[in-house]
Enzyme design. Structure first.
Site, PDB file in Angstrom:
ATOM      1  N   ASN A   6     -35.179 -15.702  28.534  1.00  0.00           N
ATOM      2  CA  ASN A   6     -35.279 -14.741  29.638  1.00  0.00           C
ATOM      3  C   ASN A   6     -34.152 -13.737  29.487  1.00  0.00           C
ATOM      4  O   ASN A   6     -32.979 -14.117  29.460  1.00  0.00           O
ATOM      5  CB  ASN A   6     -35.145 -15.484  30.978  1.00  0.00           C
ATOM      6  CG  ASN A   6     -34.973 -14.550  32.161  1.00  0.00           C
ATOM      7  OD1 ASN A   6     -35.439 -13.417  32.140  1.00  0.00           O
ATOM      8  ND2 ASN A   6     -34.316 -15.025  33.199  1.00  0.00           N
ATOM      9  N   CYS A  40     -38.234 -12.316  32.220  1.00  0.00           N
ATOM     10  CA  CYS A  40     -39.191 -13.412  32.187  1.00  0.00           C
ATOM     11  C   CYS A  40     -38.727 -14.575  33.047  1.00  0.00           C
ATOM     12  O   CYS A  40     -37.655 -14.556  33.645  1.00  0.00           O
ATOM     13  CB  CYS A  40     -39.363 -13.896  30.742  1.00  0.00           C
ATOM     14  SG  CYS A  40     -39.727 -12.580  29.568  1.00  0.00           S
TER      15      CYS A  40
END
Length: 628
Positions: free
Chosen positions: A74, A2
């Site tokens: 992430n 991400c």
């Protein structure tokens, strides 16, 4: 995988949702599937999602039950199911099956110490409403990026610099010491960035931010102390078992998964473990070149045939100008490792058939696989035979007289060896890995720029890391040095940006921290043995891979820039190097003209310096020039 971005206004201002949205949307390539936001009071979190696990309910930012803890994350936590089970036994209630929610509950249970329990790759920001603090962290070796801006009013963070620059009021001033580092190393080393106002959170570190304080601390380091195993066979069994486990936990995915396969030892080892684990043929991807010395495709094909993989191959051609320009935007900072080009191509090809790819990154650093380790140890052996007071005048004098003969066969190129013996071990290693040594910078920089940098020496970074390495022998110390610099800020940066440019997640079993800890505990004499790098690793893999894969001559993963600069991209490169605004500001054009003509006339191989200047000037054009 991400993209994350966010703000914490320490002066009490409310987060502006439009600003957070603008920052986050600059990262759409990192997470094309979904976006999410949390803006409350002085906190603003943004998230771009590439869906891998818990596709239906893993949206972020994510909170705990009473909404006092929020996270934007992430990466992947590979042991999250084990952590989730332990937390459920302690009474925590989960509403999703995501690793992200597991991180929130882990923080509730163990506080900052929860970071030490995470096994994986990660960069995250967590807001603790009760304690009025933000906690940010980055994984142990720096697989996932984390940039931040900090002043007395704001803490702004993101996966990439471009998201921070999307926030109003960020001054883009180039850090000249970072530029100096870049010219030597081809990258900007942590914790600096190319901008004076933006920093990188170092790997294996976390930071705690409050309205009146900012603290950065380390939560892990790699120790080269022996783990007590002395029998070679037992070590080899331990290595294979550790690699098998590291690979197995990285094969958890709800989307198609495959592997990069170059035909080298490391990627072949990962594919061998995957083939042993997977009930279906492993999907493998590789690239080829028309220039034979760069082309490993026949070895990749051999490994593919051996394990019956579903193999895909693509040839990289010199028609790469558009890709070079594209990559200069994705990397955010000047970045001159030419292997970014093939890494982008293999990532793009892989993305056509998988969403997750395993790679063999880390084998050279863990097991002394680079040829430079052998040369460095040979230099050190000679260095130790000569008294220190004689070393520099004797070998230094010979080194100055010895011609620099790039055009001769390798055996006759003794200048670097002789000169390095005259240096101390750290200085010599820095010289070996440098694209441009300190003395050349006086010729390269404009006089006024050179004056501003005067007194700064990029070598000091290496001395600091080497002197503080948790190891006793020289080889282990330079391995540690590479893990803290080259691996993090070159190799892993290259892979992250190239793969994220096409929304591909890359996982690295050989960089699993437990595997690295086991490898570090093996004596260095079993990593580099005589001429053979990765000795113990190769021996452990003999039951899985043939000798002509394990013991063939090592090939670099780069592009033929020497030839390209003289042929296919000659005019493009010349304009960027000699007719560019950045050259007018920073560099001595007359010196660059001399270098350019010597390279074109085959008098010297200046390809590394020319490529480095070209990539800086291309970055400058995109990020610093008002017309961009």
């Amino acid at each position: 995988m991400c993209g994350i971005a966010g703000v914490f206004y320490k002066n009490g201002l409310n987060a502006d949702p439009e600003i957070v949205e603008k920052m986050t949307r600059s990262l759409i390539h990192r997470g094309p599937d979904e976006e999410g936001y949390y803006c409350e009071g002085s906190i603003g979190f943004g998230h771009r999602r590439l869906s891998i696990i818990d596709l239906s309910s893993g949206q972020q930012p994510l909170c705990n039950e009473d909404k006092t803890i929020w996270i934007t994350f992430n990466g992947e936590i590979y042991n999250y199911l084990d952590l989730k089970k332990e937390l459920e036994q302690k009474g925590h209630v989960f509403r999703t099956n995501s690793d992200t929610e597991t991180m929130v509950h882990a923080y509730e249970e163990w506080g900052i110490d929860a970071i030490k329990r995470f096994r994986g790759m990660f960069a995250f920001a967590l807001w603790d409403e009760k304690k009025q603090q933000m906690v940010v962290a980055r994984d142990r070796v720096g697989k996932k990026p984390f940039y931040y801006f900090l002043d007395d009013k704001r803490f702004i963070f993101a996966s990439e610099i471009k998201a921070i620059l999307a926030h109003p009021g960020i001054h883009k001033q180039i850090d000249l010491t970072s530029l100096s580092d870049y010219l030597s190393l081809l990258y900007v080393p942590s914790p600096k960035s190319i901008f004076t106002s933006i920093k990188k959170l170092p790997p294996a570190h976390y930071a705690v931010i409050k309205k009146d304080s900012f603290r950065v601390d380390s939560y892990w380091d790699l120790s080269f102390d022996s783990h007590g195993v002395t029998d070679e066979n037992e070590m080899m069994e331990g290595l294979v078992a550790a690699l098998d486990e590291a690979t197995r936990i990285r094969m958890i995915s709800e989307v198609p998964l495959g592997a990069f396969l170059s035909g080298g030892v490391d990627s072949s080892a990962v594919v061998a473990m995957m083939a042993k684990i997977s009930p279906d043929p492993v999907i493998t991807n590789s690239i080829s070149f028309s220039v034979a010395q760069y082309n490993e495709s026949r070895y990749a094909k051999k490994v593919s045939d051996l394990f019956g993989t579903n193999h895909h191959e693509m040839e990289v051609t010199p028609n790469a100008i558009s890709i070079i320009e594209k990559l200069s935007w994705h990397y955010d900072e000047p970045f001159a490792d030419s292997s970014a080009v093939p890494t982008y191509y293999v990532s793009k090809m892989a993305r056509n058939n998988v969403t997750v790819s395993l790679s063999g990154d880390g084998g050279d650093e863990n097991f002394a696989g680079y040829r430079r380790y052998f040369y460095d140890m040979r230099e050190n052996m000679v260095r130790n035979l000569v008294p220190r007071f004689l070393r520099r005048p004797f070998f230094g004098g010979i080194g100055k007289l010895y011609p620099k003969a790039d055009y001769l066969p390798q055996i006759f190129r003794g200048k670097a060896f002789i000169s390095n013996v005259a240096r101390d071990p750290v200085d010599a290693y820095f010289f070996s890995v440098s694209a441009l040594y300190e003395s050349f910078k006086k010729d390269l920089f404009k006089e006024e720029i050179a004056k501003q940098i005067d007194g700064y020496d990029s070598r000091d970074l290496f001395y600091n890391i080497y002197d503080n390495a948790p190891a006793d022998d020289h080889l282990s110390k330079i391995q540690y040095l590479d893990i803290k610099t080259y691996l993090c800020d070159d190799i892993l940066t290259k892979v992250d940006r190239a793969s994220m440019a096409v929304s591909l997640e890359v996982r690295c079993p050989i960089l699993d921290h437990k595997f690295m800890e086991y490898s570090a505990g093996i004596p260095s004499r079993l990593k580099l043995k005589g001429l053979e790098g990765k000795y113990i690793f190769k021996k452990a893999l003999q039951p899985y891979l043939p000798d002509d894969i394990l013991y063939r001559k090592k090939m670099g993963f780069g592009v033929p820039i020497l030839e390209w600069l003289r042929t296919d991209i000659k005019e493009f490169a010349r304009d960027l190097i000699l007719e560019n605004e950045a050259t007018e500001i920073y560099f001595n054009r007359a010196f660059l003209e001399k270098v350019w003509h010597e390279h074109q006339r085959h008098m010297r191989n200046w390809s590394s310096l020319l490529w480095t200047i070209m990539m800086f000037n291309l970055w400058h054009k995109k990020f610093m020039e008002t017309s961009s």
